[in-house]
Scaffold this motif. Sequence first.
Motif, mmCIF file in Angstrom:
data_model
loop_
_atom_site.group_PDB
_atom_site.id
_atom_site.type_symbol
_atom_site.label_atom_id
_atom_site.label_comp_id
_atom_site.label_asym_id
_atom_site.label_seq_id
_atom_site.Cartn_x
_atom_site.Cartn_y
_atom_site.Cartn_z
ATOM 1 N N ALA A 180 47.178 61.966 44.187
ATOM 2 C CA ALA A 180 47.118 62.448 45.449
ATOM 3 C C ALA A 180 45.764 62.864 45.936
ATOM 4 C CB ALA A 180 47.844 63.737 45.883
ATOM 5 N N GLY A 181 44.706 63.447 44.914
ATOM 6 C CA GLY A 181 43.577 63.517 45.335
ATOM 7 C C GLY A 181 42.670 62.148 45.627
ATOM 8 N N ALA A 182 42.973 61.411 45.024
ATOM 9 C CA ALA A 182 42.217 59.990 45.034
ATOM 10 C C ALA A 182 42.676 59.359 46.320
ATOM 11 C CB ALA A 182 42.379 58.953 43.924
ATOM 12 N N ILE A 183 44.119 59.389 46.490
ATOM 13 C CA ILE A 183 44.454 58.782 47.803
ATOM 14 C C ILE A 183 43.875 59.343 49.123
ATOM 15 C CG2 ILE A 183 46.635 58.491 49.294
ATOM 16 C CD1 ILE A 183 48.107 57.918 46.661
ATOM 17 N N TYR A 219 38.379 56.415 54.316
ATOM 18 C CA TYR A 219 37.727 54.977 54.772
ATOM 19 C C TYR A 219 38.543 54.069 55.544
ATOM 20 C CZ TYR A 219 34.271 56.456 51.229
ATOM 21 O OH TYR A 219 33.477 57.285 50.300
ATOM 22 N N LEU A 220 39.724 54.756 55.884
ATOM 23 C CA LEU A 220 40.584 53.669 56.889
ATOM 24 C C LEU A 220 40.557 54.607 58.204
ATOM 25 C CD1 LEU A 220 43.531 53.495 54.235
ATOM 26 C CD2 LEU A 220 42.016 51.516 55.082
ATOM 27 N N SER A 255 42.471 62.042 56.033
ATOM 28 C CA SER A 255 42.437 62.684 54.895
ATOM 29 C C SER A 255 42.862 64.392 55.145
ATOM 30 C CB SER A 255 41.136 62.830 54.142
ATOM 31 O OG SER A 255 40.585 61.224 53.721
ATOM 32 N N SER A 256 43.586 65.127 54.376
ATOM 33 C CA SER A 256 44.173 66.213 54.684
ATOM 34 C C SER A 256 44.388 67.122 53.442
ATOM 35 C CB SER A 256 45.284 66.259 55.296
ATOM 36 O OG SER A 256 45.946 67.453 55.568
ATOM 37 N N ASN A 257 43.700 68.411 53.266
ATOM 38 C CA ASN A 257 43.949 69.093 52.434
ATOM 39 C C ASN A 257 45.323 69.593 52.388
ATOM 40 O OD1 ASN A 257 43.790 70.822 54.456
ATOM 41 N ND2 ASN A 257 41.829 71.643 53.948
ATOM 42 N N LEU A 269 53.462 54.825 45.720
ATOM 43 C CA LEU A 269 52.971 55.852 46.245
ATOM 44 C C LEU A 269 51.232 55.463 46.927
ATOM 45 C CD1 LEU A 269 53.616 59.062 44.174
ATOM 46 C CD2 LEU A 269 54.375 58.380 46.528
ATOM 47 N N ALA A 270 50.604 54.606 45.776
ATOM 48 C CA ALA A 270 49.321 54.439 46.164
ATOM 49 C C ALA A 270 49.405 53.256 47.113
ATOM 50 C CB ALA A 270 48.398 53.541 44.972
ATOM 51 N N TYR A 271 50.138 52.337 47.333
ATOM 52 C CA TYR A 271 50.480 51.151 48.504
ATOM 53 C C TYR A 271 50.860 51.905 49.662
ATOM 54 C CZ TYR A 271 52.148 47.445 51.172
ATOM 55 O OH TYR A 271 52.326 46.741 52.192
ATOM 56 N N SER A 272 51.627 52.927 49.724
ATOM 57 C CA SER A 272 51.935 53.361 51.026
ATOM 58 C C SER A 272 50.838 54.305 51.556
ATOM 59 C CB SER A 272 53.333 54.170 51.054
ATOM 60 O OG SER A 272 53.359 55.269 49.757
#
Length: 327
Positions: free
Chosen positions: A104-107, A113-114, A119-121, A30-33
Amino acid sequence: MRSTELALNPWHERASPLARAAWVVYTLLLAYSGLAPWSGWRDLGLQPFAYLAAPIPRHITTFDLVVNVLAYIPFGALLVLALHPRVKGTAAVLLALLGGVLLAGAIEALQGYLPARISSNVDLVTNLAGALLGGVLAAPLASGLIDRGRLADWRMRWFDRNSSMTLLLVALWPAAQIYPEPMLFGNGEVRGALGDFVVALGGTWPMLDAALFGPAEFVLAEAFVVASAVLAVGLAFTTTMRPTAPRSLLLLALLVAAVLAKMLAHAVQFGPERAFAWLTPGAYGGLAIGTLSLLAASAGPRPWLPRFALLALIALITAVNVVPDNP
């Protein structure tokens, strides 16, 4: 445990190392994707969690919402199974939700920064819904699957005792398809990483002449790559199976999982309308040839299966690294 306790609880409570390993692997996936393509990082001067109070994005589609929920259902379910028996029931479900919040919050914060990500709530809320749903679904099943030994029973009935590492590698193969490759199942490309090193040593990377490749040659090359990948992974998977295992069903399930992963990855990265853009004539042909060859070869002499798998793997890596890019 006392005899009276055994009478009331005939199954020993036990932990599942497999569930814990699966949860760790899925979390990394999940972190990678979520942070792909892992390039172009930049700081726009925004606070990492500013997206929490941002307006609801207008580009959100029903497909995005469904995928965000589905992606975190296994996360929540695996975390509940990984916590068993130390934490069970409602407490395990709440920890699955908390784990979803943290991941999910950290991702979402890092996506700010990408340049290729937003980023979306809404993404955060749907991810949390998936983690919660997965936890709720898994909590009533944890004791039956782990304490009563159903997972261990399937494992011992279908697979050899010393096959854990091979099974883990095979299980990661569908996950590897989320990375966009020029050819279906074309994993193993190393010329980008090693090509400059070879040149620095005064050599040249061995490549086939691009002038020799037209549309027909590229179709054949992709069919060869796909068939080699199916044979390499499928035969490696077969070497772990006992005679009592439903071999054909398990092999087809592995292929379906890889194809679904590819479809979902394309849909998320390039839009739902391009979910099947990877399904080229070469992919069609390679899937057909590889599947039929795999079902036939898997019924062959067991001592030869690892050798055939190794030959197919060598053929795959060689083809991926010497075939020129398809313009």
